[in-house]
Structure formats: C-alpha cells, structure tokens
Design a protein around this motif. Sequence first.
Motif, PDB file in Angstrom:
ATOM      1  N   GLN A 235      94.963  16.789 -29.569  1.00  0.00           N
ATOM      2  CA  GLN A 235      95.150  18.051 -28.853  1.00  0.00           C
ATOM      3  C   GLN A 235      96.639  18.401 -28.815  1.00  0.00           C
ATOM      4  N   PRO A 236      96.992  19.646 -29.195  1.00  0.00           N
ATOM      5  CA  PRO A 236      98.413  20.003 -29.246  1.00  0.00           C
ATOM      6  C   PRO A 236      99.053  20.125 -27.867  1.00  0.00           C
TER       7      PRO A 236
ATOM      8  N   ARG B 297     101.167  15.851 -30.077  1.00  0.00           N
ATOM      9  CA  ARG B 297      99.704  15.897 -30.069  1.00  0.00           C
ATOM     10  C   ARG B 297      99.198  14.662 -29.355  1.00  0.00           C
TER      11      ARG B 297
ATOM     12  N   GLN C 140      99.891  21.909 -22.117  1.00  0.00           N
ATOM     13  CA  GLN C 140      98.751  21.422 -22.902  1.00  0.00           C
ATOM     14  C   GLN C 140      97.495  21.990 -22.274  1.00  0.00           C
TER      15      GLN C 140
ATOM     16  N   PHE D 135      95.783  26.650 -25.704  1.00  0.00           N
ATOM     17  CA  PHE D 135      96.509  26.403 -26.962  1.00  0.00           C
ATOM     18  C   PHE D 135      95.629  25.732 -28.007  1.00  0.00           C
ATOM     19  N   GLY D 136      94.685  24.947 -27.545  1.00  0.00           N
ATOM     20  CA  GLY D 136      93.815  24.261 -28.488  1.00  0.00           C
ATOM     21  C   GLY D 136      93.063  23.117 -27.835  1.00  0.00           C
ATOM     22  N   ARG D 137      91.805  22.971 -28.220  1.00  0.00           N
ATOM     23  CA  ARG D 137      91.009  21.849 -27.733  1.00  0.00           C
ATOM     24  C   ARG D 137      91.296  20.619 -28.580  1.00  0.00           C
TER      25      ARG D 137
ATOM     26  N   VAL E 125      90.731  18.127 -31.314  1.00  0.00           N
ATOM     27  CA  VAL E 125      89.990  18.307 -32.563  1.00  0.00           C
ATOM     28  C   VAL E 125      90.031  17.021 -33.385  1.00  0.00           C
TER      29      VAL E 125
END
Length: 273
Positions: free
Chosen positions: A45-46, A58, A253, A257-259, A261
């Motif tokens: 995750q980012p 990350r 975080q 922004f992003g899950r 992955v």
Amino acid sequence: AAKAAGKAAWRLFTPALESERSEEQRIEQDLHHAAESGQLRIAYQPIIGLAHGAVSAREALLRWTHPERGPVSPKRFIPLAEKSDLIRALGLWVLERACTDAATWPDPARVCVNVSVRQLGDGSLPKAVEEILARTGLHPRRLELEITETVLSNAGTGIVDDLQLLHAMGVRISLDDFGVGFSSLARVRAFPFDRIKIDGSFVRDAVERPDCRAIVGIVSELGRRLGIETVAEGVETPAQLAVVREEGFTEAQGFLFGRPVVVQAPAARAVGA
Ligand code: C2E
Ligand code: MG
Ligand code: MG
Ligand code: MG
C-alpha cells in the motif's frame, strides 16, 4: 452408531469457548504450512509524501488465502502467530520477500515492514536484517520497520537494544498505530523512532469531531518538536487529507491514495530454461 452417539454427546457438552479455541488451533496449525504451500502473498500500500505528493514508501501487508476458508485477515491470524515462535518465521519470510521486491522497484521508495514485539529482544532480528540487506542489495535506509505502541509498555532493555542496533545500521523505525495503546510519552524518547504513524481511527473522525482533530494536531506537534516525522493512516476522503495537511503531517496513507495491492511475482523460471 455408538461412535456417532458418543460424538453427538461430546458436541452437546462442549462449551462454545472450547470449540472456538480448537477453531483457532486449526487455523494456527494450517498457518505453519501456509508459506511453503504458496498461500502467502504480500500486498503493498502506497504512502504519500505530502510535500511533493509522490509515493515515498510502500507498506508490506501480509495476505493469506487458506485453501478451504479463503482469505483470512491478518487481524485474525497475526495474533495467533504471535502466541508462539511462528511469528518469527513468518516475520522473516515477509522481510525477505519485501526487501527482495523493493530492490526491484523503479523508484527509491522505502519498504515498510510490520514487526511483532516477539521478534525483538534477543539480538536475532538485527542479525537477520543485516543478512537480508546484504543478500538483496537493498540500502538500509530504504527499509523501515513498523512496531506497534505495545512495545512502549512492555519493552525490556533487549528490545530497545535491538532497535538501537537496527537504527545504527541505517534502518528506519516507526511507531505504528499511535494513540490507541498504552502510550508513555516519556518512553517515546527512549526508542530510536524516525516516524510516528497516528492510528487511522483519529484520522477517520477528525473532520467531524473536534476532539479527534485536536489529537491529530497534538501528534503532529509532538513529532515536530521531537524531530520525528509523522504519518497519517486511514486517509479515505479529500476532507480528511485536508485536515492532516493543515495539521502538518509529513506523509499520508489510506484508501484515498490506494488500497493494498498484491503484485503477482513473475512466474518462476522453469528448470533449464
Ligand atoms: P497496520 O500495520 O496498522 O496496517 C494498516 C491496516 O490498515 C491494514 O490492514 C490496511 O489494509 C488498513 N488500511 C489502510 N488504509 C486504510 C483506510 O484508508 N481505511 C481503512 N479502513 N483501513 C485502511 P490489514 O492489511 O488488514 O492489516 C491489519 C494489521 O495486521 C496491520 O495493521 C498489522 O498490525 C498486521 N499485519 C499485517 N501484515 C503483517 C506482517 O507482515 N507482520 C506483522 N507482525 N503484522 C502484520
Ligand atoms: Mg503497519
Ligand atoms: Mg498502522
Ligand atoms: Mg492500524
């Protein structure tokens, strides 16, 4: 028939707690073979640097797909692994994979690996980390170890020593889930923390609740005054991002922004190919 009756009787007189315990034992047993059976993956995750808006790190998050149960949450299986030395083997597996992966990334982002307090205190982790960094060629500064707040409450000197050793190697240390454990502000300074990650629960409520916003602000200020960077976890909305930005957090975080992955590792080369 007698056997069936016996089984039924046993079931009748078994307290719910007992069956829950054996359920946990079965999961723990299965976890022993999860790594070698290829059931474990790492999701990344980012973490975003708020000064520039780019990915600065990350976080490696363990994922387990059980052959019959399907995905099992780390919130469930990590505490089971922490009951025994199993967490040490799992922890090393994650470290090795995460450092191997990070060494191939096209950017210089840090890789953040969660470490259980059970992996610390006997000098073995600094040694293992040194070997893994040498083997993978990852620069020590690109590795960050996340330790939850519980280390503050039950840390013997061995734990502080191990963290100091790692820190002296250049490895970053961060205090995870800050604010929900038994914090001792005095002890925050006894550890070589480079970063504090405020728990997502405060960030989630900071937009609506002034008390949560106050805590978010205080943690940012604490980091600033101690010279420690601050990361806001659990940022899901632009409004929450605006709050942590205004309060001066270094990084953020969250699902905005992003899950996390899973990046499928390239297929192993066939023998002789
Ligand atoms: P953590 O270290 O605090 O990791 C962050 C957790 O918050 C992750 O849950 C992540 O998926 C979740 N998260 C991230 N952004 C958001 C968001 O915007 N909203 C919400 N609601 N959640 C968000 P996950 O992957 O289920 O992991 C749970 C915990 O399990 C971790 O919390 C960590 O304590 C532990 N864990 C995971 N992998 C490992 C590992 O390899 N070793 C150890 N010792 N613990 C691990
Ligand atoms: Mg973490
Ligand atoms: Mg966390
Ligand atoms: Mg958390």
